[in-house]
Design an enzyme around this catalytic site. Structure first.
Site, short mmCIF file in Angstrom:
data_model
loop_
_atom_site.label_atom_id
_atom_site.label_comp_id
_atom_site.label_asym_id
_atom_site.label_seq_id
_atom_site.Cartn_x
_atom_site.Cartn_y
_atom_site.Cartn_z
N TRP A 1 0.83 -1.20 0.00
CA TRP A 1 0.00 0.00 0.00
C TRP A 1 0.87 1.26 0.00
CZ3 TRP A 1 -2.92 -3.29 -1.46
CH2 TRP A 1 -3.90 -4.00 -0.78
N TRP B 1 -1.05 -13.99 -1.40
CA TRP B 1 -1.48 -13.20 -0.25
C TRP B 1 -1.43 -14.11 0.97
CZ3 TRP B 1 -3.13 -8.07 0.08
CH2 TRP B 1 -3.60 -7.69 1.35
N GLU C 1 -3.21 -11.44 -6.57
CA GLU C 1 -3.57 -11.93 -5.24
C GLU C 1 -4.19 -13.30 -5.40
OE1 GLU C 1 -6.01 -9.80 -2.48
OE2 GLU C 1 -5.19 -7.83 -3.02
N TYR D 1 -9.89 -15.97 -4.93
CA TYR D 1 -10.25 -16.41 -3.59
C TYR D 1 -11.51 -17.28 -3.62
CZ TYR D 1 -6.94 -12.94 -1.81
OH TYR D 1 -5.80 -12.23 -1.55
N ASN E 1 -7.02 -0.77 -4.89
CA ASN E 1 -7.11 -2.17 -4.51
C ASN E 1 -8.54 -2.65 -4.65
OD1 ASN E 1 -6.51 -4.74 -3.22
ND2 ASN E 1 -7.54 -3.89 -1.41
N GLU E 2 -8.78 -3.52 -5.62
CA GLU E 2 -10.06 -4.18 -5.86
C GLU E 2 -11.24 -3.21 -6.05
OE1 GLU E 2 -9.12 -8.48 -3.81
OE2 GLU E 2 -10.64 -7.22 -2.85
#
Length: 421
Positions: free
Chosen positions: A86, A357, A317, A277, A201-202
């Site tokens: 980040w 991740w 990720e 994920y 991020n996303e």
């Protein structure tokens, strides 16, 4: 061309044990793109990597900086050469940006240290510029800042449309990109240790599942980033969800305002990203179902990057929580992602690497989320990671050898005497 390149690489794989390869050139240049490849120092660049979102936060406490050094040392032992972290912390405790345009120098120096230390260890960084979620501030903090200044804000997704909020974000982009590192003296926009910027991020925009709002925002912000920094690559931070046209490919039919195809076709976006994920997206399903989904998810995105987008794709990720499963199940997930990346890369394809991740080191128990990998402790996962790194490095060496063979041939041709008629 691609077919023949794949054959050439396959031949080199077969003969790799019968001769020494030239070393891959020093990784001190800017990473660029050429077609479906990332390019570093003239050769295709494939790399294995990790997520460590906490680098700036931890490094802002000088007494904790040894953790950053330890993480990079553990990573390089396993051949990892890309880290994602980040470059934001908006409001809250120990922020980078405490209020719009007001920055905490101590926290910025933490990011300076992370970048400087990455450079010393030969690790390229992907720096993300804001969060979709409220962790570390994110779009929620930005819209609250605007609301406190009298703006009419109806939802967090006004982040993408409100002109004051967009001005706050552009100022953050400019502040970070033009920052001069207090340790190296190099402006971030001129530092080749940084591989790429990430817009968010996303990113998700539930307020507009048609995708228009997010498409317009990416278009505007990509152009702004490139106007400030022409050296670095740019990616969006997408999870890989498709729009309406390929909605059936999404887990549980998710439609979240992003579109892997149209978003990545925006001018200024250099490579695509995908997150994976299945334990979250199709929770409650069997491991077999989750791995079957993952197989298709990774395959579809590689094919779309190769044939539709014609750009590199990075699996930025992926992971599986050991809070709900065993390490062996996590290893099976890693193995699928790694094997598909290698299969594509070894044939000259669009997959250029994966970043698991997340990487932690010993003494960071408060950062454990179930997805953490501590390389010194998680031996089976660390072994899988190291094997993938070795395979991708081997491909890079093969390309370097091919390039040097071409150079040698050209040099020989130039030295040949020219016959007169």
């Amino acid at each position: 061309m691609m077919k023949h390149l794949g054959i050439a690489l396959f031949v080199l794989i077969l003969i790799k044990n019968h001769g020494n390869f030239l070393h891959v050139e020093a990784d001190d240049g800017f990473v660029k793109t050429r077609g479906v490849h990332l390019i570093l120092n003239g050769s295709p660049y494939y790399a294995n990597g990790f997520n460590a979102y906490w680098l700036m936060y931890i490094a802002s406490d000088t007494s904790q900086r040894d953790k950053i050094t330890s993480a990079f040392e553990e990573a390089t032992k396993r051949g990892l050469t890309i880290g994602r972290t980040w470059a934001f912390s908006d409001g809250g405790y120990r922020p980078l940006q405490s209020s719009p345009g007001s920055y905490n120098e101590q926290t910025f120096q933490g990011l300076d240290f992370a970048i400087s230390e990455a450079g010393k260890h030969g690790i390229k960084l992907i720096l993300s510029l804001v969060n979709n979620y409220e962790s570390y501030g994110g779009k929620k903090q930005y819209v609250e800042w605007a609301r406190s200044q009298g703006q009419s804000i109806s939802s967090e997704d006004d982040f993408f449309t409100n002109s004051l909020v967009k001005g706050f974000y552009k100022n953050h982009i400019k502040t970070v990109l033009t920052r001069r590192n207090s340790l190296t003296g190099i402006a971030y926009k001129d530092d080749p240790t940084i591989m790429a910027w990430e817009l968010m991020n996303e990113p998700r925009c539930n307020a507009d599942t048609s995708g228009k709002i997010l498409q317009d925002w990416i278009t505007e912000m990509a152009a702004y980033v490139k106007s400030v920094d022409g050296n670095h690559l740019l990616e969006i931070g997408l999870e890989g969800f498709y729009g309406e046209s390929k909605k059936p490919s999404n887990p549980n039919g998710y439609l979240l305002g992003s579109d892997f195809i149209t978003n990545n076709q925006i001018t200024g976006i250099d490579f695509a990203t995908v997150h994976s994920y299945p334990d979250q997206w199709i929770s409650g399903s069997t491991e077999e179902t989750q791995l079957s989904f993952l197989n298709s998810w990774v395959k579809d995105h590689i094919e779309d990057a190769q044939n539709v987008l014609r750009m590199p794709v990075m699996f930025a990720e992926f992971g599986k929580s050991t809070k709900t499963s065993g390490v062996d199940e996590r290893d099976r997930l890693y193995n699928i992602v790694f094997s598909k990346i290698y299969s594509s890369a070894s044939g000259g394809g669009a997959a250029v690497g994966g970043l698991f991740w997340q990487l932690l080191v010993e003494g960071m128990d408060s950062f454990r989320d179930g997805y953490e990998v501590i390389l010194s402790e998680d031996s089976s996962t660390a072994s899988l990671i190291a094997q993938e790194s070795q395979k991708l490095v081997r491909i890079r060496k093969m390309y370097t050898r091919l390039k040097n063979i071409e150079k040698l041939k050209k040099a020989r041709d130039m030295r040949k005497p020219k016959h007169r008629n």
